[in-house]
Design a protein around this motif. Structure first.
Motif, PDB file in Angstrom:
ATOM      1  N   ARG A 135      26.315  55.914  45.973  1.00 26.04           N
ATOM      2  CA  ARG A 135      25.337  55.615  44.939  1.00 26.04           C
ATOM      3  C   ARG A 135      25.051  56.882  44.126  1.00 26.04           C
ATOM      4  NH1 ARG A 135      22.214  51.179  44.812  1.00 26.04           N
ATOM      5  NH2 ARG A 135      20.606  52.429  43.773  1.00 26.04           N
ATOM      6  N   LYS A 136      24.708  56.699  42.881  1.00 26.54           N
ATOM      7  CA  LYS A 136      24.394  57.853  42.038  1.00 26.54           C
ATOM      8  C   LYS A 136      23.134  58.562  42.515  1.00 26.54           C
ATOM      9  CE  LYS A 136      26.705  56.167  37.873  1.00 26.54           C
ATOM     10  NZ  LYS A 136      26.543  55.727  36.458  1.00 26.54           N
ATOM     11  N   ASP A 137      22.274  57.823  43.224  1.00 30.53           N
ATOM     12  CA  ASP A 137      21.047  58.451  43.731  1.00 30.53           C
ATOM     13  C   ASP A 137      21.189  58.884  45.192  1.00 30.53           C
ATOM     14  OD1 ASP A 137      21.083  55.992  44.980  1.00 30.53           O
ATOM     15  OD2 ASP A 137      19.145  55.306  44.215  1.00 30.53           O
ATOM     16  N   ASN A 140      21.641  64.762  47.414  1.00 32.16           N
ATOM     17  CA  ASN A 140      22.457  65.825  46.820  1.00 32.16           C
ATOM     18  C   ASN A 140      23.329  66.530  47.843  1.00 32.16           C
ATOM     19  OD1 ASN A 140      21.525  65.373  44.217  1.00 32.16           O
ATOM     20  ND2 ASN A 140      19.784  66.773  44.457  1.00 32.16           N
ATOM     21  N   ILE A 143      26.489  64.425  48.460  1.00 30.38           N
ATOM     22  CA  ILE A 143      27.428  64.445  47.337  1.00 30.38           C
ATOM     23  C   ILE A 143      28.123  65.804  47.236  1.00 30.38           C
ATOM     24  CG2 ILE A 143      27.634  64.312  44.828  1.00 30.38           C
ATOM     25  CD1 ILE A 143      25.474  62.210  44.838  1.00 30.38           C
ATOM     26  N   ASN A 147      32.145  66.415  47.726  1.00 35.88           N
ATOM     27  CA  ASN A 147      32.891  67.015  46.623  1.00 35.88           C
ATOM     28  C   ASN A 147      33.481  68.371  46.992  1.00 35.88           C
ATOM     29  OD1 ASN A 147      32.815  65.094  44.545  1.00 35.88           O
ATOM     30  ND2 ASN A 147      30.709  65.657  44.002  1.00 35.88           N
ATOM     31  N   LYS A 211      22.278  49.998  49.615  1.00 38.17           N
ATOM     32  CA  LYS A 211      21.754  51.152  50.345  1.00 38.17           C
ATOM     33  C   LYS A 211      21.784  50.962  51.863  1.00 38.17           C
ATOM     34  CE  LYS A 211      18.670  52.661  46.608  1.00 38.17           C
ATOM     35  NZ  LYS A 211      17.305  53.120  46.252  1.00 38.17           N
ATOM     36  N   ASN A 234      26.496  50.253  37.481  1.00 38.73           N
ATOM     37  CA  ASN A 234      25.827  51.402  36.858  1.00 38.73           C
ATOM     38  C   ASN A 234      25.147  52.314  37.875  1.00 38.73           C
ATOM     39  OD1 ASN A 234      26.567  50.540  34.283  1.00 38.73           O
ATOM     40  ND2 ASN A 234      24.706  49.329  34.018  1.00 38.73           N
ATOM     41  N   GLU A 235      25.039  51.847  39.114  1.00 38.60           N
ATOM     42  CA  GLU A 235      24.373  52.631  40.153  1.00 38.60           C
ATOM     43  C   GLU A 235      25.371  53.304  41.102  1.00 38.60           C
ATOM     44  OE1 GLU A 235      21.687  49.962  42.117  1.00 38.60           O
ATOM     45  OE2 GLU A 235      20.953  49.133  40.224  1.00 38.60           O
ATOM     46  N   LEU A 236      26.649  53.075  40.864  1.00 40.94           N
ATOM     47  CA  LEU A 236      27.676  53.592  41.773  1.00 40.94           C
ATOM     48  C   LEU A 236      28.529  54.659  41.102  1.00 40.94           C
ATOM     49  CD1 LEU A 236      28.930  50.167  43.200  1.00 40.94           C
ATOM     50  CD2 LEU A 236      27.260  51.714  44.247  1.00 40.94           C
ATOM     51  N   GLN A 237      29.090  55.553  41.897  1.00 36.96           N
ATOM     52  CA  GLN A 237      30.043  56.526  41.384  1.00 36.96           C
ATOM     53  C   GLN A 237      31.180  56.713  42.389  1.00 36.96           C
ATOM     54  OE1 GLN A 237      28.879  60.685  41.150  1.00 36.96           O
ATOM     55  NE2 GLN A 237      27.082  60.319  42.437  1.00 36.96           N
ATOM     56  N   LEU A 239      34.009  59.149  43.571  1.00 39.89           N
ATOM     57  CA  LEU A 239      34.230  60.591  43.488  1.00 39.89           C
ATOM     58  C   LEU A 239      35.647  60.918  43.033  1.00 39.89           C
ATOM     59  CD1 LEU A 239      32.425  61.713  46.765  1.00 39.89           C
ATOM     60  CD2 LEU A 239      31.474  61.485  44.461  1.00 39.89           C
TER      61      LEU A 239
END
Length: 301
Positions: A135-137, A140, A143, A147, A211, A234-237, A239
């Motif tokens: 999720r984008k939220d 940190n 993520i 990465n 979630k 729109n809430e997902l990314q 990597l």
């Protein structure tokens, strides 16, 4: 590292657990000549490789299987050859090949030693890359670590090592090599984490969107396809970081080298002609020099 990647396209994309050797089915080409039909199996929910769209088989691997069917038609001189696309279940694809229920499994998967006890594989049709969708939220720390960055920006004490990966729930496809990969990574890093297995990509994406899990590990191209279709797109990314690579291929009868040769000949011809790059671009949004080089490498002279 090649055998630690995702399930199939089974990437993988097919469950290899619990498989035991069986008697080989009858000669594939003889069966095709006798019935004037070729049966091509595929997973209906493995987009962009294979899927069912408006009641018909569709996808990157389906286009390759169409070309293989044309090669079979030409070499067997069966002008009335019927091409049947057969939906297979997630757990049954390889068994269907070895039992002769299907002549070729179009949905590609990772060639492993376990799978080769029961089936053979074509030349590779794609190079899969393992990554994760979050999720984008998402936190940190998580993520940053996924990465390849340092999770903890302050003093690094023993308790903060790999902190960004701890106390999360991760999702993988059941029975595939990614499941083995994530358990090995958790053990190696010494983190505390839970692993959930799912039987299809849509289910894994939903767990992230709702979630109920932190990251879903699978082939990047497949994750992009399913994330874009999600109601929570729109809430997902997905990597960009890739953790592993492996070529994936189509399964054929283990004891039928003549049919395997025909399949490889058809694919190699498409690769050498450069036609593969147009097919690839259609489903994966373009090609590059690496793609072109790999297909030349995979083709047989």
């Amino acid at each position: 590292m090649k055998q630690r990647l995702l399930n199939g396209v089974t990437v993988t994309l097919l469950c290899l657990a619990g498989m035991t050797p069986l008697q080989s089915s009858a000669d594939t080409l003889s069966r095709i000549r006798g019935s004037s039909a070729i049966n091509l199996g595929y997973l209906p929910n493995a987009s962009p490789f294979t899927s069912t769209v408006d009641g018909k088989a569709s996808g990157y691997a389906i286009e390759l299987c169409n070309l293989i069917a044309e090669r079979v038609k030409a070499q067997t001189q069966l002008t009335n050859l019927a091409v049947h696309y057969v939906e297979v279940a997630q757990d049954n694809g390889l068994d269907d090949v070895r039992q002769g229920k299907i002549d070729l499994l179009c949905t590609p998967g990772v060639e492993t030693l376990a799978a080769r006890k029961s089936v053979s594989f074509s030349v590779p049709v794609f190079t899969a890359g393992l990554t994760a969708v979050v999720r984008k939220d998402a936190p940190n720390d998580l993520i940053r670590v996924l990465n390849g960055e340092v999770a903890h920006t302050g003093p690094t004490w023993r308790g903060t090592i790999n902190q960004g990966l701890s106390h999360h729930t991760y999702v993988v496809m059941v029975g595939g090599v990614t499941e083995q990969w994530i358990h090995e990574r958790i053990k190696t890093l010494g983190v505390i984490a839970d692993v959930i297995t799912v039987k299809n990509f849509a289910e894994g994406i939903d767990l992230i969107a709702q979630k109920k899990a932190s990251a879903f590990f699978a082939d990047r191209r497949v994750l992009l396809s399913y994330a874009e279709k999600s109601n929570a797109a729109n809430e997902l990314q997905v990597l960009d970081t890739l953790y592993d690579f492996a070529p994936i291929a189509m399964a054929v009868d283990r004891q039928d080298e003549d049919f395997r040769l025909m399949v490889d000949s058809a694919l190699s011809s498409v690769y050498r002609s450069g036609e593969i790059l147009n097919i690839y671009a259609k489903y994966f949004g373009g090609t590059n020099e690496v793609n072109a080089m790999l297909f030349k490498l995979y083709s047989l002279p």
